[in-house]
Scaffold this motif. Structure first.
Motif, PDB file in Angstrom:
ATOM      1  N   CYS A  12       2.649   1.000   2.364  1.00 18.76           N
ATOM      2  CA  CYS A  12       2.079   2.299   1.989  1.00 18.76           C
ATOM      3  C   CYS A  12       1.495   2.953   3.223  1.00 18.76           C
ATOM      4  O   CYS A  12       1.104   2.271   4.171  1.00 18.76           O
ATOM      5  CB  CYS A  12       0.996   2.136   0.928  1.00 18.76           C
ATOM      6  N   TRP A  64      -4.009   3.002   4.175  1.00 17.15           N
ATOM      7  CA  TRP A  64      -2.976   2.034   3.860  1.00 17.15           C
ATOM      8  C   TRP A  64      -2.168   1.740   5.122  1.00 17.15           C
ATOM      9  O   TRP A  64      -2.086   2.554   6.037  1.00 17.15           O
ATOM     10  CB  TRP A  64      -2.014   2.576   2.784  1.00 17.15           C
ATOM     11  N   CYS A 124      -1.586   4.778  -4.084  1.00 19.68           N
ATOM     12  CA  CYS A 124      -0.279   4.696  -3.450  1.00 19.68           C
ATOM     13  C   CYS A 124       0.760   4.307  -4.505  1.00 19.68           C
ATOM     14  O   CYS A 124       0.566   3.356  -5.273  1.00 19.68           O
ATOM     15  CB  CYS A 124      -0.300   3.666  -2.324  1.00 19.68           C
ATOM     16  N   ALA A 177      -4.428  -2.757   2.415  1.00 17.99           N
ATOM     17  CA  ALA A 177      -5.470  -1.740   2.219  1.00 17.99           C
ATOM     18  C   ALA A 177      -6.615  -2.050   3.180  1.00 17.99           C
ATOM     19  O   ALA A 177      -7.174  -3.151   3.142  1.00 17.99           O
ATOM     20  CB  ALA A 177      -5.961  -1.727   0.783  1.00 17.99           C
TER      21      ALA A 177
END
Length: 363
Positions: free
Chosen positions: A48, A44, A55, A67
């Protein structure tokens, strides 16, 4: 938001202060033969952090989360053998696993493409198609890929040979009735029904070994070493070799064979034998097949004789004025004498006659 699936880029509205759970899942791969070609979740970033696929984030203001997904990588090792290159160069290249790569083999001047070896999934002429990480086709035709924890390596090699005759150098020509013939040094890779790589030039005096996968019957200039079934020869001039599958059993009676004669320098050789025939020659008094019971004179380059049965063959050197002769191969025991007599010629083994200036006699 529960149940929301995001592909690429998307935006979702939630209440301020909400706790949102994000789960990173690589795209599914339904190819059971290539289960690791899709990729994996890496980490991430932004809102995150970490590499865990789940997450939890509290949304109190506009927030961006990224991501990162990565493909599985495979290594493609490319080798070049002989006078040629692979476009883009040899060595190691890295691609996402399962990537289709097309490789082009290009011969250098004086070379000719022979074949591809290794993990090519398809080959068309000098183009090899590789699926990186694929181990190639098994005997039953199944394709296989490296597993997740294995080193995903594909290896291919482009094999080149000499393109044939090179001006100014003696040329060796091979004709095959079945066996695949290769040479050491490289240059000959001759296959039945094909003239590709059946001719190659080597410097005069080069020792050449012609090999086949099994036993073979050689004709035209070969000699054998110990129990080696290969054809050994030393190129002194243009030479043609014929190979066919071995059919004669050990211990059978002698039924004749080839007797190649190579000449260098200033001189000629007269050959006499009751069962001897002059088959072919580069430059000789006899331009057609002729019997040599009364003698056949080989004047230049090389001559191919054939003995149809048992019987002695007498070779008499005729040096130019001021020259002498040095015999080699089957006649090496005659050394510098003018006459060499072969009581039982070795089928396929050559004879050399090298003419050169004769040292002055001592007073």
């Amino acid at each position: 938001v529960a149940g929301h699936i995001c592909h690429a880029t998307c935006s979702v509205s939630v209440k301020r202060g909400s706790i949102v759970e994000l789960s990173a899942t690589p795209p599914p791969n339904h190819d059971t033969q290539a289960p690791y070609t899709g990729g994996y979740f890496s980490q991430w970033s932004r809102g995150c952090v970490g590499s865990a696929p789940v997450c939890l984030i509290a949304v109190n203001s506009p927030t961006t989360v990224t991501a990162d997904f990565e493909p599985y990588w495979g290594e493609l090792l490319i080798a070049e053998t002989g006078p040629g290159i692979v476009a883009g160069g040899a060595g190691a290249r890295w691609y996402p696993l399962g990537t289709t790569v097309r490789l082009l083999a290009l011969a250098k001047e004086g070379g000719k493409f022979g074949n591809w070896e290794g993990a090519c999934s398809t080959v068309r002429a000098n183009v090899c198609t590789v699926e990186v990480g694929k181990s190639g086709l098994h005997a039953d035709g199944r394709a296989g890929y490296s597993d997740e924890n294995a080193a995903a390596v594909s290896e291919v090699s482009a094999v080149f040979g000499r393109s044939g005759a090179v001006r100014g150098l003696p040329t060796l020509t091979v004709s095959s009735d079945g066996p695949v013939v290769t040479s050491t040094p490289a240059g000959i890779d001759c296959r039945s029904g094909s003239s590709d790589l059946c001719r190659a030039s080597f410097p005069a005096g080069t020792a050449v070994k012609l090999s086949t996968a099994g036993l073979a019957q050689w004709q035209g200039g070969c000699y054998r070493e110990f129990n080696d079934s290969a054809c050994h020869l030393i190129l002194g001039g243009p030479l043609r070799v014929q190979v066919s599958p071995a059919t004669q059993s050990a211990g059978s009676s002698y039924s004749g064979g080839d007797l190649p004669l190579d000449i260098s320098g200033h001189g000629s050789v007269m050959a006499v034998g009751a069962s001897l025939t002059l088959v072919s020659t580069g430059q000789s008094a006899c331009t057609k097949s002729c019997r040599c019971a009364k003698g056949c004179e080989c004047r230049k380059a090389s001559c191919d004789f054939h003995t149809s049965g048992p019987g002695a063959v007498t070779l008499t050197a005729k040096p130019a004025p001021g020259n002498g002769v040095q015999w080699g191969q089957q006649c090496r025991s005659a050394r510098t004498r003018l006459t060499c007599t072969l009581k039982s010629p070795d089928p396929g083994a050559p004879v050399w006659a090298s003419f050169g200036p004769q040292p002055p006699k001592r007073q």
